[in-house]
Design a protein around this motif. Structure first.
Motif, PDB file in Angstrom:
ATOM      1  N   SER A 147      -4.399   5.928   9.436  1.00  0.00           N
ATOM      2  CA  SER A 147      -4.315   4.859   8.453  1.00  0.00           C
ATOM      3  C   SER A 147      -4.055   3.538   9.159  1.00  0.00           C
ATOM      4  O   SER A 147      -3.283   3.474  10.120  1.00  0.00           O
ATOM      5  N   ASN A 195       0.678   4.079  -3.030  1.00  0.00           N
ATOM      6  CA  ASN A 195       0.422   5.497  -2.768  1.00  0.00           C
ATOM      7  C   ASN A 195       1.576   6.359  -3.258  1.00  0.00           C
ATOM      8  O   ASN A 195       1.367   7.413  -3.885  1.00  0.00           O
ATOM      9  N   THR A 255       4.547  10.419   1.956  1.00  0.00           N
ATOM     10  CA  THR A 255       3.880   9.121   2.013  1.00  0.00           C
ATOM     11  C   THR A 255       3.842   8.595   3.449  1.00  0.00           C
ATOM     12  O   THR A 255       2.796   8.186   3.963  1.00  0.00           O
ATOM     13  N   PRO A 301       0.810  -1.228   0.000  1.00  0.00           N
ATOM     14  CA  PRO A 301       0.000   0.000   0.000  1.00  0.00           C
ATOM     15  C   PRO A 301       0.842   1.277   0.000  1.00  0.00           C
ATOM     16  O   PRO A 301       0.490   2.251  -0.676  1.00  0.00           O
ATOM     17  N   ARG A 335      -4.181  10.648   0.601  1.00  0.00           N
ATOM     18  CA  ARG A 335      -2.740  10.409   0.620  1.00  0.00           C
ATOM     19  C   ARG A 335      -2.131  10.639  -0.759  1.00  0.00           C
ATOM     20  O   ARG A 335      -1.084  11.278  -0.886  1.00  0.00           O
ATOM     21  N   GLU A 351       0.562   8.491   6.318  1.00  0.00           N
ATOM     22  CA  GLU A 351       0.127   7.224   6.915  1.00  0.00           C
ATOM     23  C   GLU A 351       0.130   7.269   8.436  1.00  0.00           C
ATOM     24  O   GLU A 351      -0.443   6.396   9.087  1.00  0.00           O
ATOM     25  N   THR A 361      -8.874   9.044   3.472  1.00  0.00           N
ATOM     26  CA  THR A 361      -9.092   8.122   2.357  1.00  0.00           C
ATOM     27  C   THR A 361      -7.782   7.940   1.586  1.00  0.00           C
ATOM     28  O   THR A 361      -6.857   8.762   1.704  1.00  0.00           O
ATOM     29  N   PRO A 362      -7.673   6.884   0.801  1.00  0.00           N
ATOM     30  CA  PRO A 362      -6.472   6.732  -0.036  1.00  0.00           C
ATOM     31  C   PRO A 362      -6.253   7.922  -0.969  1.00  0.00           C
ATOM     32  O   PRO A 362      -5.101   8.299  -1.247  1.00  0.00           O
ATOM     33  N   TRP A 363      -7.338   8.515  -1.469  1.00  0.00           N
ATOM     34  CA  TRP A 363      -7.195   9.662  -2.357  1.00  0.00           C
ATOM     35  C   TRP A 363      -6.562  10.849  -1.634  1.00  0.00           C
ATOM     36  O   TRP A 363      -5.841  11.642  -2.242  1.00  0.00           O
TER      37      TRP A 363
END
Length: 254
Positions: free
Chosen positions: A198, A62, A190, A58, A121, A194, A117-119
């Protein structure tokens, strides 16, 4: 042989530091500074290859998603600003203001906009990666050799042909330097992104281990960050040397 010599040049200092750490911590009874032998044993159990799909993959997704987006945006904006004095005059004060903000400090802003959300990051990483590349492209455009531009006019190249066949390749070494800075900044963001809310990623693993007082596990996360950062930059250097080999050869002949 030359490649091996360069590799040894890159790793001799880390090996020395690890050796010093190993012997200095061998008899440590401090719970926050455990012996390196204990950390490495835990490292092998956690990261070869138990937690790689859960946390490393992950983080890399990212990182490279945000980096790719940021580099593309930086290249496009850099070409537009670097080739148009009128555009540069209006946007450079704003760029100077935004780029003075530490990239990590923008993560909370992206949390407010995109939530956890992942977006969020990927957006924070892309934003941080945009400016080093963009500034390198602008500088590269400004430093283009005038004789080269005059030659393009003589051959009646179009604006697009001049940009992508003459000016961008000529600025290639400087652009790659900017992309490398973008890579390093993106890696930091990154991990930072996190740390906040996360459940997956190297940064999340390290933070959660520290919060639950699993100190040895937290140390393995820190070591993994260093190894990944070194490996990614090493691979980037190889790619850079292959792409701009013509420039490196010209420097040797000069």
């Amino acid at each position: 042989m030359t490649r091996m010599f360069r590799f040894l040049q890159a790793i001799w200092l880390p090996i020395l530091l690890v050796a010093i750490w190993w012997f200095a911590s061998a008899k440590s009874d401090n719970p926050f500074l455990p012996p390196l032998s204990v950390i490495l044993k835990d490292f092998m159990q956690l990261w070869v290859f138990k937690n790689v799909p859960i946390h490393v993959v992950p983080s890399l997704i990212n990182l490279f998603s945000g980096l790719s987006l940021g580099v593309v945006i930086g290249l496009l904006l850099g070409v537009v600003i670097g080739t148009s004095n009128s555009v540069a005059k209006y946007v450079e004060p704003t760029i100077d203001f935004i780029r003075s903000i530490p990239p990590v400090a923008t993560v909370p802003i992206f949390i407010l906009i995109f939530h956890l959300t992942p977006w969020m990051r990927i957006s924070a990483i892309a934003f941080s990666a945009t400016f080093p590349t963009m500034l390198a492209v602008i500088q590269g455009m400004h430093s283009n050799n005038k004789t080269l531009l005059d030659t393009a006019k003589v051959f009646r190249l179009s604006w697009l042909q001049t940009i992508f066949q003459v000016r961008v390749p000529a600025a290639g070494p400087m652009i790659f330097s900017g992309i490398q800075v973008s890579l390093q900044v993106a890696f930091v963001v990154t991990i930072a992104s996190e740390l906040l809310g996360s459940g997956f990623g190297i940064g999340a693993f390290t933070q959660n281990s520290s919060d639950s007082f699993q100190i040895v596990d937290a140390w393995t996360g820190v070591i993994l960050m260093g190894i990944l950062g070194f490996a990614i930059n090493f691979i980037f250097d190889i790619v850079e040397r292959r792409v701009i080999r013509w420039y490196l050869m010209s420097k040797k002949l000069a």
